[in-house]
Design an enzyme around this catalytic site. Structure first.
Site, mmCIF file in Angstrom:
data_model
loop_
_atom_site.group_PDB
_atom_site.id
_atom_site.type_symbol
_atom_site.label_atom_id
_atom_site.label_comp_id
_atom_site.label_asym_id
_atom_site.label_seq_id
_atom_site.Cartn_x
_atom_site.Cartn_y
_atom_site.Cartn_z
ATOM 1 N N ARG A 309 0.839 -1.204 0.000
ATOM 2 C CA ARG A 309 0.000 0.000 0.000
ATOM 3 C C ARG A 309 0.881 1.264 0.000
ATOM 4 O O ARG A 309 0.527 2.273 -0.608
ATOM 5 C CB ARG A 309 -0.984 0.010 1.169
ATOM 6 C CG ARG A 309 -1.994 1.140 1.106
ATOM 7 C CD ARG A 309 -3.104 1.004 2.150
ATOM 8 N NE ARG A 309 -4.168 0.118 1.738
ATOM 9 C CZ ARG A 309 -5.262 0.502 1.043
ATOM 10 N NH1 ARG A 309 -5.421 1.765 0.695
ATOM 11 N NH2 ARG A 309 -6.179 -0.373 0.706
ATOM 12 N N GLU A 712 -9.691 6.302 7.133
ATOM 13 C CA GLU A 712 -8.241 6.527 7.153
ATOM 14 C C GLU A 712 -7.750 7.791 6.430
ATOM 15 O O GLU A 712 -6.822 8.445 6.903
ATOM 16 C CB GLU A 712 -7.517 5.315 6.539
ATOM 17 C CG GLU A 712 -7.670 4.033 7.328
ATOM 18 C CD GLU A 712 -7.210 2.830 6.519
ATOM 19 O OE1 GLU A 712 -7.932 2.429 5.586
ATOM 20 O OE2 GLU A 712 -6.121 2.313 6.797
HETATM 21 N N1 MTE Z 1 -12.068 5.905 14.460
HETATM 22 C C1 MTE Z 1 -12.111 5.657 15.789
HETATM 23 N N2 MTE Z 1 -12.826 6.466 16.579
HETATM 24 N N3 MTE Z 1 -11.414 4.612 16.334
HETATM 25 C C2 MTE Z 1 -10.649 3.774 15.555
HETATM 26 O O1 MTE Z 1 -10.051 2.834 16.072
HETATM 27 N N4 MTE Z 1 -9.838 3.239 13.280
HETATM 28 C C3 MTE Z 1 -9.555 3.771 11.943
HETATM 29 C C4 MTE Z 1 -10.778 4.458 11.347
HETATM 30 N N5 MTE Z 1 -11.363 5.362 12.306
HETATM 31 C C5 MTE Z 1 -10.580 4.026 14.147
HETATM 32 C C6 MTE Z 1 -11.350 5.111 13.634
HETATM 33 C C7 MTE Z 1 -9.097 2.753 10.987
HETATM 34 S S1 MTE Z 1 -7.480 2.282 11.021
HETATM 35 C C8 MTE Z 1 -9.923 2.212 10.042
HETATM 36 S S2 MTE Z 1 -9.362 1.132 8.875
HETATM 37 C C9 MTE Z 1 -11.354 2.563 9.989
HETATM 38 O O2 MTE Z 1 -11.736 3.456 11.034
HETATM 39 C C10 MTE Z 1 -12.173 1.276 10.097
HETATM 40 O O3 MTE Z 1 -13.527 1.508 10.136
HETATM 41 P P1 MTE Z 1 -14.429 1.752 8.824
HETATM 42 O O4 MTE Z 1 -13.959 0.815 7.774
HETATM 43 O O5 MTE Z 1 -15.787 1.454 9.319
HETATM 44 O O6 MTE Z 1 -14.227 3.188 8.461
HETATM 45 N N1 HPA Z 2 -5.838 -2.423 4.433
HETATM 46 C C1 HPA Z 2 -6.048 -2.822 5.700
HETATM 47 N N2 HPA Z 2 -5.896 -4.061 6.096
HETATM 48 C C2 HPA Z 2 -5.507 -4.972 5.187
HETATM 49 C C3 HPA Z 2 -5.275 -4.626 3.853
HETATM 50 C C4 HPA Z 2 -5.453 -3.285 3.465
HETATM 51 O O1 HPA Z 2 -5.257 -2.903 2.299
HETATM 52 N N3 HPA Z 2 -4.885 -5.738 3.201
HETATM 53 C C5 HPA Z 2 -4.889 -6.714 4.126
HETATM 54 N N4 HPA Z 2 -5.260 -6.267 5.325
HETATM 55 MO MO1 MOS Z 3 -7.206 0.278 9.490
HETATM 56 S S1 MOS Z 3 -5.141 0.474 9.567
HETATM 57 O O1 MOS Z 3 -7.109 -0.521 7.920
HETATM 58 O O2 MOS Z 3 -7.384 -0.975 10.603
#
Ligand code: MTE
Ligand code: HPA
Ligand code: MOS
Length: 761
Positions: A309, A712
């Site tokens: 990534r 993210e």
């Molecule tokens: N927001 C909060 N409040 N707490 C979290 O742990 N994790 C982040 C983001 N926002 C996180 C957060 C990460 S690393 C990801 S991948 C996404 O939330 C995952 O949730 P989603 O796919 O529902 O957005």
């Molecule tokens: N993002 C987060 N988690 C993952 C991914 C990715 O692209 N691929 C495998 N695990």
């Molecule tokens: Mo988020 S780093 O893809 O859990």
């Protein structure tokens, strides 16, 4: 739908009534588990004497690698390179080597201190440079190329070479790693844990117990923050608890102390990025080569996809006609690095944003103009280094709007004027964009499922494979289901993620939680709705096309009954009111052999303007104003989305300015508590923080109601803060080269840059 509804648990979070694993009423016969970690970074274990541990009053038993009935292994990508408990060889300081079970948590922790372990120290590789010299890798190096970068760089009118180091980051979730294992009938086990990936915990626990997967159920109601730190890292502790529970027949809980959590669980990968770039007098990049060397720690964990990534994002928002990217996945004797919000993307982007800043400095141009000159085109100049066509580029319009609304040009001029008469306090401003690919790059992970029940009183039970970590996934999916039935949101019950309800799920990660589970839940709801339509059509002798679900009611021609009544009638009519839904992300494919394909369904976009103030005597910096414009598509819930943007941005600013992960020469992590590891506090929030969702936003792909992911990408908007600080230092030092300001730009790093030209003071 589309309204700013508060988080379903917001009031409970504030009142303290939201239940986390450690708040669940404890079973009467609960035992407590703790672990003992390696004292050295790399050593053979000559002998391990746990007598004093076992004999400590209140201790029930100890556990070593040999006591694990099944497989002693936790690698998420099936590389078989990381044990639950180390056996004979320890590879980082803090690596779990044994566990202890006791009547109380305090006893378990005290007893864990009493082990006598004899080690024979081995040479340890503690940094990326040494790993590179020794070719110490957890996975084979990988590279990607398009065009002829070498020739293009050589033929270019101008050329720059440089490097930037990006530091690690601890997740610092408020709730640390925790699991409770409860034995059930016939050797079955229920695990209550704090994990983004309940199915993986289930599979790894079952394997460690030597049991089939159906003997283990994993439940996650919510996490107190995860940020990627619970994508793979929960399994090890869940396994310890499960094995202890299985061996004793009693429930077992394990909850890590903050310092141990920081020492013994993975962090963001630090990267050493080198670049060689050829460009023209306008600052347009003609050819570029990147080398990424990243610290992976002792095992592969998720380092493969994370390094990938980073490669996929080393273009960020810019067209690179001739480009090569090489990636070295370094094995070091430090804790195995893992997922962290952005998943390698932020590091890749710092590389290219650094290049742009260096080019601007060299040419004496406003970096924004160099950024614009290199942006992906809309119809041309739109192919990524991995040969995906960028079809949804909204950045030219979005950036123009933000540039105007933030008053960027005028403020840049004011700042230049201010700096001329202010020798100590200097200001800087920068605009940086982010383009972030949405989908797991591991194609098979892009699947989700859901389970919806309508009860005979018309209330709805909603379950899906996604997990709640504070990001607001549950409320968004509940909105989707309530909208489908046109019933009030409070008629939909949000329930804990449970592997017994929805099996074989993917981690909630890659920002795809709403995209995937939203579609799956809608598919389930639509199945039930279709049955209800058919039933109502018969009952009211009205064609289905004339039946409407409106405001908690169902209208059939002239007749109308409540949704609840219809549910009851349908039940009496022996209609199934329960359904599963499934979704797989369409259109994506990727060939790692040729590094080409379409790894992402679409891109999420945003841009930020950050203004900073740097005290050139102390090196301290402050963020004085931030303006963000983010494309959340048609936002399902603007309140939640804005919260994600604010939180992500501040977390990114912490990574880039104050959070420093630091090991000493023996490989001991010295920043293992908030006393030495500085996350942003409320006082570090930007003084002015204008966050807006782009009102033209609409996903051109058919995502759930045309929304876009938000979890993210906002973190990467904080690169504007680092860029603004770099410009302050460059301005103070004068000249046309960019100071080598690594991340995090702590006061110490800033002073080093200002007064010793980047060399260690
Ligand atoms: N927001 C909060 N409040 N707490 C979290 O742990 N994790 C982040 C983001 N926002 C996180 C957060 C990460 S690393 C990801 S991948 C996404 O939330 C995952 O949730 P989603 O796919 O529902 O957005
Ligand atoms: N993002 C987060 N988690 C993952 C991914 C990715 O692209 N691929 C495998 N695990
Ligand atoms: Mo988020 S780093 O893809 O859990």
């Amino acid at each position: 739908m589309f309204s700013a509804i508060s988080h379903d648990s917001a009031r409970k979070h504030v009142a303290g009534s939201a239940l986390y694993v450690d708040d669940i009423p404890e079973p009467a016969d609960l035992l407590h588990c703790y672990f003992g970690g390696s004292e050295l970074a790399h050593a053979k274990v000559i002998s391990m004497d746990l007598c004093a541990v076992a004999q400590y009053p209140g201790v029930i038993r100890t556990l070593t690698a040999a006591d694990i009935p099944g497989v002693n292994e936790i690698s998420p990508m099936h590389k078989f390179d990381e044990p639950v408990l180390a056996d004979k060889l320890v590879q980082f300081a803090g690596q779990p080597v044994f566990a202890v079970l006791a009547e109380s948590r305090a006893i378990a922790r005290q007893a864990a201190q009493l082990a006598h372990i004899e080690y024979e120290a081995l040479p340890a590789i503690l940094d990326i440079e040494t790993a590179m010299e020794r070719k110490s890798y957890v996975l084979e190096p990988h590279s990607m190329q398009r065009g002829d970068p070498q020739a293009a760089i050589q033929a270019a009118p101008r050329r720059l070479q440089g490097e930037v180091f990006t530091g690690g980051q601890d997740h610092f979730y408020l709730e640390g790693q925790v699991s409770m294992a409860v034995p059930k009938e016939d050797g079955d086990i229920l695990i209550l844990t704090s994990s983004q990936h309940p199915s993986e915990v289930q599979h790894l626990v079952a394997r460690s117990l030597g049991k089939p997967i159906n003997a283990v159920t994993v439940e996650v109601r919510r996490m107190g923050g995860a940020f990627g730190g619970k994508e793979t890292q929960a399994a090890q502790w869940a396994i310890m608890a499960a094995v202890m529970a299985d061996l004793t027949g009693r429930p077992v809980k394990i909850r890590l102390d903050r310092d141990d959590d920081m020492r013994s669980t993975g962090k963001r990968h630090d990267f050493l990025i080198r670049y060689d770039v050829g460009f023209d007098d306008e600052g347009r990049i003609l050819g570029i080569g990147f080398t990424h060397a990243l610290r992976c720690g002792i095992s592969s964990d998720l380092s493969g996809p994370i390094a990938d990534r980073a490669m996929f994002h080393s273009d960020n928002a810019y067209y690179l006609p001739n480009v090569s990217i090489s990636s070295y996945r370094c094995k070091t004797n430090t804790v195995s690095n893992t997922a962290f919000r952005g998943f390698g993307g932020p590091q890749g982007m710092v590389g290219i944003e650094r290049v742009i800043d260096a080019i601007a400095q060299q040419l004496g141009k406003d970096p924004l103009d160099v950024r614009k000159a290199n942006l992906y085109g809309v119809d041309t100049r739109n192919i990524t280094p991995y040969k995906m066509v960028v079809k949804d580029n909204v950045l030219p319009g979005l950036i123009a709007e933000l540039e105007a609304s933030s008053d960027y040009r005028a403020r840049r001029q004011e700042i230049a004027d201010f700096n001329r008469t202010s020798p100590i306090i200097r200001k800087g401003i920068a605009l940086t964009p982010a383009k972030f690919g949405i989908s797991f790059t591991t194609t098979f992970l892009n699947q989700a499922a859901a389970l919806v029940h309508v009860y005979k009183d018309g209330s709805v039970h909603l379950n899906h494979g996604g997990t709640e970590m504070g990001q607001g996934l549950m409320i968004k999916i509940a909105q989707v289901v309530a909208d489908e039935f046109q019933i009030d949101l409070d008629r939909v019950k949000i329930t804990a993620t449970n592997t017994g309800k929805v099996p074989n799920t993917s981690a909630t990660a890659a920002s795809s939680g709403t995209d995937m589970n939203g579609m799956a839940a809608r598919a389930a709801a639509r199945k039930i709705k279709k049955r209800l339509l058919k039933f109502a059509s018969k009952k009211f002798a009205t064609p289905p096309s004339e039946i409407r679900f409106v405001d908690n009611h169902v209208q059939a021609g002239e007749s109308e009954i409540s949704f609840a009544e219809l549910a009851e009638q349908a039940w009496l009519g022996r209609i199934s009111l329960s359904a599963t839904g499934f979704y797989r992300t369409p259109k994506i494919y990727y060939d790692p052999q040729t590094s080409s394909g379409r790894p992402f369904l679409y891109f999420a976009y945003g841009a930020a303007v950050s203004e900073v103030e740097v005290d050139c005597l102390t090196g301290e910096s402050r963020i004085t104003r931030v303006d963000i414009l983010y494309d959340a598509g048609k936002s399902l819930n603007p309140a939640i989305d804005i919260g994600q943007i604010e939180g992500g941005f501040v977390q990114g600013a912490g990574w880039l300015t104050s959070e420093e992960v630091w090991w000493d020469k023996q490989g001991q992590l010295r920043t293992h508590a908030p006393s030495t590891y500085k996350i942003p506090t409320c006082g570090d929030m930007p003084e002015v923080f204008n966050v807006r969702l782009w009102d033209k936003g609409r996903n051109r792909e058919k995502t759930i109601h045309r929304s876009k992911a938000v979890g993210e990408p906002p973190l990467m908007l904080a690169i504007s803060v680092h860029s603004a600080i770099s410009q302050v230092i460059a301005g103070k030092l004068g000249g046309n080269s960019l100071p080598s300001l690594n991340t995090p730009a702590t006061p110490e790093a800033i002073l080093n840059c200002l007064y010793s030209n980047g060399e260690e003071a």
